[in-house]
Design an enzyme around this catalytic site. Structure first.
Site, short mmCIF file in Angstrom:
data_model
loop_
_atom_site.label_atom_id
_atom_site.label_comp_id
_atom_site.label_asym_id
_atom_site.label_seq_id
_atom_site.Cartn_x
_atom_site.Cartn_y
_atom_site.Cartn_z
N HIS A 15 5.39 -5.21 0.39
CA HIS A 15 5.72 -3.98 -0.37
C HIS A 15 4.90 -2.83 0.21
CE1 HIS A 15 6.87 -1.92 -4.30
NE2 HIS A 15 6.19 -1.01 -3.60
N ASN A 43 12.08 4.76 -0.85
CA ASN A 43 12.05 5.97 -1.68
C ASN A 43 11.63 7.20 -0.89
OD1 ASN A 43 9.43 4.93 -1.54
ND2 ASN A 43 8.81 5.79 -3.50
N HIS A 141 11.20 -2.29 -9.50
CA HIS A 141 10.11 -1.56 -10.15
C HIS A 141 10.32 -1.77 -11.64
CE1 HIS A 141 7.08 1.75 -10.45
NE2 HIS A 141 7.53 1.67 -11.69
N LEU A 227 1.60 3.91 -10.21
CA LEU A 227 2.56 3.38 -11.18
C LEU A 227 3.09 2.03 -10.71
CD1 LEU A 227 4.46 6.65 -12.12
CD2 LEU A 227 3.00 5.27 -13.62
O1 DOR Z 1 2.10 4.45 -7.47
C1 DOR Z 1 3.19 4.36 -6.92
N1 DOR Z 1 3.48 5.08 -5.81
N2 DOR Z 1 4.10 3.56 -7.45
C2 DOR Z 1 5.35 3.52 -6.98
O2 DOR Z 1 6.15 2.79 -7.53
C3 DOR Z 1 5.79 4.40 -5.87
C4 DOR Z 1 4.64 4.82 -5.05
C5 DOR Z 1 4.95 5.97 -4.12
O3 DOR Z 1 6.01 5.96 -3.47
O4 DOR Z 1 4.12 6.86 -4.01
ZN ZN Z 2 5.93 0.88 -4.33
#
Ligand code: DOR
Ligand code: ZN
Length: 352
Positions: A15, A43, A141, A227
């Protein structure tokens, strides 16, 4: 005194956020120098939705490390981003590419760059059927933001409230292989353990090392904000027990998430901890706190490859217990990022 060392099969990061362009080029080496493979999250802005987007993104990543010979062993695997408009044809095409291992489900607005995520998971059944049939893993997620009465769910409860959704998906699609990404709670750990071998979970180094007090130690600490958010000490203990248990359902996924310093040190800072610079040493530190270093190889180098039905890597990496001080910043495109433990010690390092 002789230094403690541990040698393990070359690990994989299941991941990882790499971003794109100059930013990607700045961070890639940290992962590629140590890990054999990584599963790259989709993303971006705009998101990586289609097979062609994912394969083009992969080409840009490969071009970036082709120019640095020491990264030649690194093999990125890709994910596509599920939206309300994803079709079963998109799934069938993605499943035919051996470079694409999973489709990522972001509930809309759950985290960084998830605005295009799924608004009604209940409508995804045809997609999940196509994924199960064609052997594409569902990467999730796992957080629910809004309850059935339209009320916002407390941020510390969002993962445990997702369990009911996950349970429904598993009941309807028992043949679907699922990875619950970056688990953070004792409740989710227990749910995954009970769910059987088609369900697995990744665990980050930061969730193994810190609890939610780290967000507020002496003042607000934006570089500990990610997150799902850090949880209670009892949750951290449950994660550490799962990671070191030898249960193949739990394996390494750093969720290393680079952000420019200014986008974290601001009135409304982004979620994400950057850990790629010290990923394996940070996991070693966590495992060593419970005397379980001998389980690190299973967690880092065996169980993820087995779940994704890929051969385990050949070759090894060696860790030495030799403290080093993490730089205050690393370059990040035209900016800098602040890594986890900036200006502080990490107790282990990867041997040259
Ligand atoms: O803390 C996080 N950052 N959680 C995620 O699910 C995405 C990630 C990010 O792309 O910055
Ligand atoms: Zn992530």
């Amino acid at each position: 005194m002789t230094q403690r060392t541990i040698t393990l099969r070359r690990p994989d990061d299941w991941h990882l956020h790499l971003r794109d362009g100059e930013e990607m080029r700045s961070v890639l080496r940290h992962t590629a120098q140590v890990f054999g493979r990584a599963l790259i999250m989709p993303n971006l802005k705009p998101p990586v939705r289609q097979t062609c987007d994912a394969l083009n993104y992969r080409r840009r990543i490969c071009q970036a490390f082709d120019s640095s010979p020491e990264c030649g062993h690194f093999n990125p695997f890709m994910t596509i981003y599920l939206t309300d408009d994803t079709s079963t044809t998109d799934i069938v095409i993605a499943a035919t590419s051996e470079r694409i291992l999973a489709a990522k489900l972001y509930p809309a607005n759950a985290t960084t760059n998830s605005a295009a995520g799924v608004t009604d998971i209940g409508k995804l059944d045809p997609i999940f059927r196509a994924m199960a049939k064609n052997g594409l893993v569902l990467s999730i997620h796992g957080e629910t933001l809004i309850n059935a009465r339209g009320k916002e769910i407390d941020i510390f409860d969002r993962e445990s409230r997702f369990i009911e959704t996950l349970d429904l998906i598993i009941r309807k699609h028992p043949g679907l292989r699922i990875v619950v990404e970056h688990v953070t709670t004792r409740k989710m750990v227990e749910f995954v353990q009970a769910a059987g071998p088609n369900v697995a979970a990744t665990i980050t180094a930061h969730h193994l090392l810190y609890n939610r007090n780290a967000l507020f130690t002496g003042g607000i600490r934006p570089h500990h904000y990610c997150l799902p958010v850090l949880k209670r000490e009892e949750d951290r203990q449950a994660l550490l027990a799962a990671a070191t248990s030898g249960n193949p359902q739990f394996f390494l996924g750093t969720d290393s998430a680079p952000h420019a310093r200014g986008t974290k040190e601001t009135a409304c800072g982004c979620a994400g901890c950057y850990t790629a610079h010290a990923a394996l040493p940070l996991y070693a530190e966590a495992f060593d706190t419970v005397g379980a270093l001998e389980q690190l190889e299973n967690f880092a180098s065996h169980f993820g490859a087995d779940f994704y039905r890929l051969p385990r890597n050949t070759g090894t990496v060696t860790l030495i217990q030799k403290p080093w001080t993490v730089p205050l910043t690393y370059p990040f495109g035209n900016n800098v990022l602040v890594p986890l433990r900036a200006g502080e010690e990490v107790l282990w390092q990867v041997a040259d």
